[in-house]
Design an enzyme around this catalytic site. Structure first.
Site, PDB file in Angstrom:
ATOM      1  N   ASP A  68      -3.690 -30.824  12.444  1.00  0.00           N
ATOM      2  CA  ASP A  68      -3.421 -29.452  12.028  1.00  0.00           C
ATOM      3  C   ASP A  68      -2.766 -28.745  13.225  1.00  0.00           C
ATOM      4  OD1 ASP A  68      -3.206 -27.064  10.708  1.00  0.00           O
ATOM      5  OD2 ASP A  68      -5.293 -26.955  10.094  1.00  0.00           O
TER       6      ASP A  68
HETATM    7  C1  BGC Z   1      -3.283 -24.469   8.650  1.00  0.00           C
HETATM    8  C2  BGC Z   1      -2.614 -25.601   7.893  1.00  0.00           C
HETATM    9  C3  BGC Z   1      -1.129 -25.343   7.831  1.00  0.00           C
HETATM   10  C4  BGC Z   1      -0.592 -25.212   9.237  1.00  0.00           C
HETATM   11  C5  BGC Z   1       0.894 -24.967   9.302  1.00  0.00           C
HETATM   12  C6  BGC Z   1      -2.626 -24.208   9.991  1.00  0.00           C
HETATM   13  O1  BGC Z   1      -3.094 -23.022  10.538  1.00  0.00           O
HETATM   14  O2  BGC Z   1      -4.661 -24.758   8.832  1.00  0.00           O
HETATM   15  O3  BGC Z   1      -3.162 -25.713   6.611  1.00  0.00           O
HETATM   16  O4  BGC Z   1      -0.489 -26.366   7.125  1.00  0.00           O
HETATM   17  O5  BGC Z   1      -1.231 -24.120   9.871  1.00  0.00           O
HETATM   18  O6  BGC Z   1       1.195 -23.684   8.877  1.00  0.00           O
END
Ligand code: BGC
Length: 809
Positions: free
Chosen positions: A227
């Site tokens: 993530d």
């Molecule tokens: C989130 C993800 C997301 C990523 C990119 C993170 O803060 O937890 O679900 O895909 O950001 O935006």
């Protein structure tokens, strides 16, 4: 290891230097991987997701805004969700995106979790069936899904550090099945690790999870990415099985991994495996021989066929919770309607990375007026639920768009070097504002031609990453040149600064926001223009009076991204602000009151049965206002069923007492007793049970037959008769009756059917032997004992119509 590595992939791995290989293990910027130009390896592009495909722009390129996860969960219709997946693949291709960052399949463990709206359900079987359908639909269109967040990212409270402490049985019975099904049945091509720790170890460093469960036990041969900013080490993460650190510039993999390989801390074959996973993914999305859309501008394709699929999903995912017969409204008999409530304008969506910029922002009071041409429709806000200064309503801005000018200096001087249009009020630029122009060497002017719909003292304001000014008609109205620290824009934002400006309704004003970097090292620029219309002292009373004077009152209440979002949890189950009081006062003033709830998670509804009808509309995306109007007048049928229990009080929920945890740990002390499993076992009456949802018709269940269908599964055949006067959908649900240590009720199969008025359909529900079993910690596998099982067949977890038995030989 990718099992069937093509000769192309094998050859490329062979041909690459350690530095080239390692370069592929870390992103470039927010959404890209680096290319390896020497060998013709193109740059992979990823995008959020999951309720639409945003593309690489944070300033608001438009795309189809689709319903949230809980609405998708409410459809109980894998075939339809597969079609939705195909739409997402088309949307991704328009944006040149190869990997969609979704679906979110974490289980709704507590309805307070900020991202509840992104998940499908509290039930692992329902989540798994929909996850397989979603992934198959997207990947069938040649675009990868990156299923997330692996595993147990079930709350936002301390999400970057908290350890979810979960026993093996609970993990495998409740929290992993959707991931497992997506891997084994849909062959998902990518997995995103969760921010949190699982049993004390960061998910991105969990060898047991990433190498053991995911690759060895399930046979996953795709890519594991972190993530965003969720990688914490080089050697541990690399060895545990993390292939890709996102975003860039890298902190832990990339060059650091190259150095670790050269120093002998990580074996080169470990790096080679990662590169095989990365190149294998590129091969699957068809870009290894050259990316046909590389470098092409993102398209904004407002496609009616895609919208039609979204409309079907919203109709099938809207849940009619209660109806004393007022719905569907009969247009001929209604002469006046009061449409009331803070969400009765443009419908809201949840906050965070799932946000996309819609093509259109239809207002509910307008779509209702369109469906009831013979009636007078009045709109009253009643109360407001702004957590912060609300953003400028772009439907009051000419063209629905902000125009942007970019300057290659910090003082907005000289001619702009580029222009753009934006369709959202919160704009952000990370790294560069334009190709080749870093944010810290730029400045930006944002212009809106704004025509207020009401006159009086407007609160206008600014929130910015950087220093900023807001001019109204050329005069400085808000000065944020010495910004105070705020919380927005990934923590780089200022506090909101505001001023009250007297504006005349119907007159056009030029609003200009100017923003420039706070310092030479600022990597982020951003600005949000706020505009709060003048508030009448008697808004509440006006709404109640309008309700009293109308034939029907429709109250659209709910939440929004400031209350329900990634990044924080909800404090309680209540509707924000004075919405409860508003509903109660309107219901008292007009017995023909329909409440429409526009929120992504369960909310308390102590007023539910005193209203004439209640529709749970979730966050339906941009087709929502039209579909809700169609549902209200009976042009369409709401056929959703709850994928999560609606408790009466937070004390009744399964995680109560364990959530949110303390000292960096949250114990999953409820074990497998999550959601309705807890409520049914403890005999706690919910406000509305899991699986509940009414229709505009009624169904009778006949005698059930059960038979084996091949090795490993049975079929339950249920004759369902539509006893009403309208065609309608029924969701036949089959629960296992538990005993001993098993939960009282466990969903083991379901099927959704459409039955014409007066007709009968024999619904076949498949029940796998696996679903009847449990996780055995002795053998580390699922066990189903031979024997006779009691099955409960019904229309919800509490509305059981027939009991039958099934024998597993
Ligand atoms: C989130 C993800 C997301 C990523 C990119 C993170 O803060 O937890 O679900 O895909 O950001 O935006």
């Amino acid at each position: 290891m990718v099992s069937d590595v093509s000769s192309d992939v094998a050859g490329l791995v062979e041909a690459m230097t350690v530095d080239e290989k390692a370069s592929l293990t870390a992103g470039i910027g927010l959404w890209y991987l680096p290319a390896v130009e020497r060998l013709g390896v193109p740059a992979l592009k990823v995008s959020d997701g999951p309720s639409g495909v945003r593309g690489d722009s944070l300033i608001g390129r438009r795309s189809l805004s689709l319903p949230c996860g809980t609405l998708i969960g409410s459809t109980w219709n894998p075939d339809l969700v597969r079609q939705l997946g195909a739409v997402l693949a088309d949307e991704a291709r328009d944006k040149g995106v190869h990997v969609l960052l979704g679906p979110t399949v974490c289980i709704v463990r507590t309805p307070l979790a900020g991202r509840t709206f992104e998940s499908f359900s509290e039930d692992p079987l329902l989540t798994a069936r929909l996850a397989v359908a979603y992934v198959s639909g997207v990947q069938g269109g040649g675009v990868a899904c990156c299923i997330k967040h692996f595993a147990c990212n079930d709350q936002e409270f301390e999400r970057h550090t908290i350890s979810a402490d979960v026993d093996e049985r609970t993990l495998h019975e409740i929290h992993l099945p959707a991931f497992e099904a997506a891997v084994k049945e849909a062959g998902v091509w990518a997995v995103m690790t969760a921010y949190n720790k699982l049993n004390g170890v960061y998910c991105g460093e969990q060898a047991d999870l990433l190498s053991g469960v995911l690759r060895d036990d399930w046979g996953f041969d795709g890519l594991v990415m972190s993530d965003w900013f969720g990688t914490h080490s080089t050697v541990e993460a690399a060895v545990a099985g993390l292939d890709l650190e996102m975003p860039g510039p890298s902190a832990w993999l990339g060059p650091s991994l190259a150095a670790a390989v050269k120093a002998g801390d990580v074996d080169e074959p470990v790096l080679d495996d990662k590169v095989r996973h990365l190149l294998g993914l590129m091969e699957r999305v068809g870009i290894l021989g050259g990316d046909p859309v590389a470098g092409r501008a993102e398209l904004e394709n407002d496609d009616p066929d895609r919208r039609a699929v979204a409309q079907r999903v919203v109709a099938q995912g809207t849940v009619l919770l209660h109806n004393d017969g007022v719905l569907p409204l009969s247009p001929d008999a209604i002469r006046s309607v009061a449409v009331i409530g803070p969400n009765a304008g443009a419908l809201e969506a949840g906050g965070g990375s799932s946000e996309v910029t819609p093509h259109r922002r239809r207002r509910v009071f307008e779509t209702i007026a369109e469906r009831l041409p013979g009636a007078t429709v009045v709109h009253e806000v009643g109360c407001r639920i702004n957590r912060e200064l609300p953003s400028l309503d772009l439907s009051l801005v000419t063209g629905g768009a902000l125009s942007i000018e970019y300057f290659d200096n910090n003082s907005l001087s000289g001619p702009p070097i580029g222009t753009d249009a934006a369709y959202r009020p919160r704009l952000i630029w990370v790294g560069e504002v334009q190709p080749g122009l870093p944010s810290n060497r730029a400045s930006v002017r944002v212009r809106a031609d704004f025509t207020p719909d009401v006159g009086g003292p407007w609160r206008l304001g600014l929130e910015s990453a950087g220093r900023s000014l807001l001019r109204v008609g050329g005069e400085v109205a808000v000065d944020n040149t010495e910004p105070k620290r705020g919380v927005g824009f990934f923590g780089a934002g200022s506090a909101v600064v505001e001023a009250t400006v007297e504006l005349v309704a119907g007159r056009s004003y030029v609003l200009e926001a100017e923003v420039w970097p706070r310092s030479a090292s600022s990597p982020i620029l951003g600005v949000r223009i706020g505009a709060d219309p003048p508030q009448l002292a008697d808004e509440f009373e006006r709404a109640v009076a309008a309700a009293a004077a109308a034939d029907v009152a429709i109250v659209v209440v709910g939440s929004n991204g400031a209350w329900e979002s990634e990044g924080f949890d909800r404090p309680d189950l209540s509707l924000p602000g004075e919405q409860r009081q508003l509903i109660e006062a309107v219901v008292a003033a007009n017995p023909r009151t329909v409440v429409v709830v526009n929120a992504g998670s369960p909310v308390e509804m102590p007023w539910a049965t005193s209203a004439a009808a209640v529709l749970m509309a979730w966050y339906p995306g941009e087709v929502g206002a039209d579909v809700i109007a169609d549902l209200l007048v009976g042009r369409a049928e709401p056929s959703g069923r709850l994928p999560v229990s609606f408790p009466k009080r937070i004390e009744d929920t399964s995680a109560f007492g364990f959530y949110p945890g303390a000292d960096g740990h949250v114990a999953y002390g409820e074990g497998v007793f999550v959601g309705y499993r807890h409520l049914s076992t403890r005999r706690i009456e919910p406000q509305f049970p899991f699986g509940h949802g009414l229709s505009y018709t009624t169904f009778d269940y006949g005698d059930v037959e059960v038979g084996r269908v091949g090795a490993g599964s049975s079929e339950v055949q249920v004759p369902v008769t539509n006893t009403g006067e309208r065609d309608g959908h029924e969701v036949v649900q089959v629960y296992l009756q538990g005993s001993g240590e098993q939960t009282e009720r466990t969903l083991v199969g379901f099927a959704k059917v459409q039955v014409a008025a007066g007709e009968q359909s024999v619904v076949a529900v498949t029940v796998s032997d696996d679903a009847l079993g449990h996780w055995d910690v002795g053998t580390h596998g699922r066990v189903t004992e031979p024997g006779t099982y009691t099955l409960l067949v019904g229309a919800s977890s509490l509305d059981i119509r027939v009991t039958t038995e099934l024998t597993v030989p």
